[in-house]
Write a protein that holds these residues in place. Structure first.
Motif, PDB file in Angstrom:
ATOM      1  N   ALA A  93     -63.204   9.552  16.135  1.00  0.00           N
ATOM      2  CA  ALA A  93     -63.586  10.111  14.833  1.00  0.00           C
ATOM      3  C   ALA A  93     -62.383  10.710  14.113  1.00  0.00           C
ATOM      4  N   LEU A  94     -61.575  11.473  14.829  1.00  0.00           N
ATOM      5  CA  LEU A  94     -60.382  12.052  14.215  1.00  0.00           C
ATOM      6  C   LEU A  94     -59.390  10.963  13.799  1.00  0.00           C
ATOM      7  N   ALA A  95     -59.238   9.918  14.634  1.00  0.00           N
ATOM      8  CA  ALA A  95     -58.318   8.834  14.301  1.00  0.00           C
ATOM      9  C   ALA A  95     -58.783   8.071  13.066  1.00  0.00           C
ATOM     10  N   LEU A  96     -60.081   7.841  12.940  1.00  0.00           N
ATOM     11  CA  LEU A  96     -60.605   7.153  11.755  1.00  0.00           C
ATOM     12  C   LEU A  96     -60.397   7.998  10.502  1.00  0.00           C
ATOM     13  N   ALA A  97     -60.673   9.292  10.622  1.00  0.00           N
ATOM     14  CA  ALA A  97     -60.493  10.170   9.466  1.00  0.00           C
ATOM     15  C   ALA A  97     -59.033  10.234   9.046  1.00  0.00           C
ATOM     16  N   SER A  98     -58.128  10.273  10.003  1.00  0.00           N
ATOM     17  CA  SER A  98     -56.708  10.396   9.706  1.00  0.00           C
ATOM     18  C   SER A  98     -56.075   9.059   9.334  1.00  0.00           C
ATOM     19  N   TYR A 151     -56.894   9.205  20.196  1.00  0.00           N
ATOM     20  CA  TYR A 151     -56.488   9.494  18.816  1.00  0.00           C
ATOM     21  C   TYR A 151     -55.167   8.797  18.487  1.00  0.00           C
ATOM     22  N   LEU A 152     -54.167   8.978  19.322  1.00  0.00           N
ATOM     23  CA  LEU A 152     -52.840   8.427  19.033  1.00  0.00           C
ATOM     24  C   LEU A 152     -52.867   6.907  18.939  1.00  0.00           C
ATOM     25  N   ASN A 153     -53.560   6.251  19.860  1.00  0.00           N
ATOM     26  CA  ASN A 153     -53.540   4.793  19.883  1.00  0.00           C
ATOM     27  C   ASN A 153     -54.409   4.180  18.794  1.00  0.00           C
ATOM     28  N   VAL A 154     -55.567   4.768  18.523  1.00  0.00           N
ATOM     29  CA  VAL A 154     -56.410   4.242  17.446  1.00  0.00           C
ATOM     30  C   VAL A 154     -55.742   4.483  16.093  1.00  0.00           C
ATOM     31  N   TYR A 155     -55.175   5.652  15.917  1.00  0.00           N
ATOM     32  CA  TYR A 155     -54.462   5.959  14.666  1.00  0.00           C
ATOM     33  C   TYR A 155     -53.289   4.998  14.456  1.00  0.00           C
ATOM     34  N   ALA A 156     -52.492   4.780  15.515  1.00  0.00           N
ATOM     35  CA  ALA A 156     -51.368   3.852  15.407  1.00  0.00           C
ATOM     36  C   ALA A 156     -51.854   2.427  15.148  1.00  0.00           C
ATOM     37  N   VAL A 184     -59.252  -3.951   8.998  1.00  0.00           N
ATOM     38  CA  VAL A 184     -58.596  -2.795   9.607  1.00  0.00           C
ATOM     39  C   VAL A 184     -59.088  -2.556  11.035  1.00  0.00           C
ATOM     40  N   LEU A 185     -60.404  -2.473  11.214  1.00  0.00           N
ATOM     41  CA  LEU A 185     -60.922  -2.169  12.548  1.00  0.00           C
ATOM     42  C   LEU A 185     -60.615  -3.264  13.575  1.00  0.00           C
ATOM     43  N   PRO A 186     -60.786  -4.554  13.232  1.00  0.00           N
ATOM     44  CA  PRO A 186     -60.357  -5.569  14.213  1.00  0.00           C
ATOM     45  C   PRO A 186     -58.864  -5.507  14.508  1.00  0.00           C
ATOM     46  N   ALA A 192     -56.806   0.449  20.276  1.00  0.00           N
ATOM     47  CA  ALA A 192     -57.914   1.221  20.833  1.00  0.00           C
ATOM     48  C   ALA A 192     -58.128   0.901  22.305  1.00  0.00           C
ATOM     49  N   MET A 193     -57.993  -0.366  22.691  1.00  0.00           N
ATOM     50  CA  MET A 193     -58.167  -0.732  24.094  1.00  0.00           C
ATOM     51  C   MET A 193     -57.040  -0.162  24.948  1.00  0.00           C
ATOM     52  N   THR A 194     -55.823  -0.158  24.409  1.00  0.00           N
ATOM     53  CA  THR A 194     -54.715   0.477  25.132  1.00  0.00           C
ATOM     54  C   THR A 194     -54.980   1.968  25.304  1.00  0.00           C
ATOM     55  N   GLY A 195     -55.465   2.602  24.246  1.00  0.00           N
ATOM     56  CA  GLY A 195     -55.797   4.019  24.341  1.00  0.00           C
ATOM     57  C   GLY A 195     -56.889   4.289  25.349  1.00  0.00           C
ATOM     58  N   LEU A 196     -57.856   3.374  25.455  1.00  0.00           N
ATOM     59  CA  LEU A 196     -58.934   3.553  26.422  1.00  0.00           C
ATOM     60  C   LEU A 196     -58.402   3.489  27.849  1.00  0.00           C
TER      61      LEU A 196
END
Length: 270
Positions: A93-98, A151-156, A184-186, A192-196
């Motif tokens: 949620a924070l990554a999407l907002a940012s 957050y970091l990986n989804v934001y990046a 954007v999301l795809p 996101a998978m790396t962040g997971l």
């Protein structure tokens, strides 16, 4: 003069492939296990320093038969899943907002980056003061460690989407939400998978620290109790369980990654 028949030259890579990959991958661990057993049997490695593989296998079998180990695993896995879900929701949620908004970046990113520099293990005393010594501080510690990696990986991933893809989407008539959904999301999904994967590794690490907070059950509880009685066999069993659960979680994420990212060709080695 009879013709000389030359044998075809087999490339080295083909010869390597003739050996099953699973056999190559297990050679190293099996050699270390054999070396460990030999050192224990010859007295080079004293039993009071580290139990032998045979002793550890017997201890693990006994803990499984009396239900101690399966119950502890269930408790620990539940803690990790609860923390992963809570931290995942907050981090994404924070990554999407940012990531999707400059205003969101201005409001969110600086604060997240500031809190990210604080060692999350150092939050244990505050969590105990705020939440007591029950399940809440353990799950909160896991969630905190998960949040920052996601957050970091989804934001990046969001900010790393190719600008030409955005222009192509605009030329096709996609609106803002259409661009977010189809471009954007795809595009951010690999990040996101790396962040997971990082988050799962952090979740298991946070579990070890979290279960030192007055835990009366779980793998960490067995580990701490074994330390007090110098039971190296039980300690190694708990460490093996941690490693096995971590590998299982990583395997699940890798499988999910292959399914969700079939559209992205990647280099798999030669």
């Amino acid at each position: 003069m009879s013709p000389v028949l030359l044998e075809p030259v087999v490339p080295l890579s083909a010869r390597r492939r003739s050996v099953p990959r699973w056999l190559r991958r297990t050679t190293g661990p099996l050699f270390l296990l054999l070396l460990w057993q030999v050192c224990s049997a010859t007295g080079v490695l004293p039993s009071d320093m580290l139990a032998s593989p045979g002793t550890i296998a017997g201890t693990a079998s006994g803990m499984i038969q009396d239900g101690t180990l399966p119950h502890a695993m269930l408790v620990s896995v539940q803690r990790v899943l609860n923390g992963l879900v809570i931290g995942g929701i907050i981090g994404v949620a924070l990554a999407l907002a940012s990531g999707l908004s400059r205003l969101g970046e201005d409001l969110v990113d600086a604060s997240v980056q500031m809190f990210r520099t604080i060692p999350w293990v150092g939050m244990i005393p505050l969590f105990i003061i705020w939440m007591g010594i029950g399940e809440a501080p353990k799950i909160a510690l896991i969630a905190l460690g998960v949040t920052f990696h996601l957050y970091l990986n989804v934001y990046a991933g969001i900010r790393g989407v190719d600008a030409q893809l955005i222009e192509a989407g605009n030329s096709l008539g996609l609106g803002r939400w259409g661009l977010i959904r189809h471009v954007v999301l795809p595009g951010a999904l690999p990040g996101a998978m790396t962040g997971l994967r990082y988050s799962l590794a952090t979740a298991w690490l946070a579990l070890v620290f979290g279960e030192t907070i007055n835990a009366d059950d779980g793998i960490g509880f067995l580990l701490n109790r074994a330390r007090e009685f110098f039971q190296t066999d039980v300690i190694v069993v708990c460490l093996i369980v941690y490693a096995a659960l971590g590998l299982l979680a990583d395997f699940i994420v890798r499988t999910l990654e292959r399914l969700l990212l079939q559209w992205r060709p990647t280099f798999t080695g030669k």
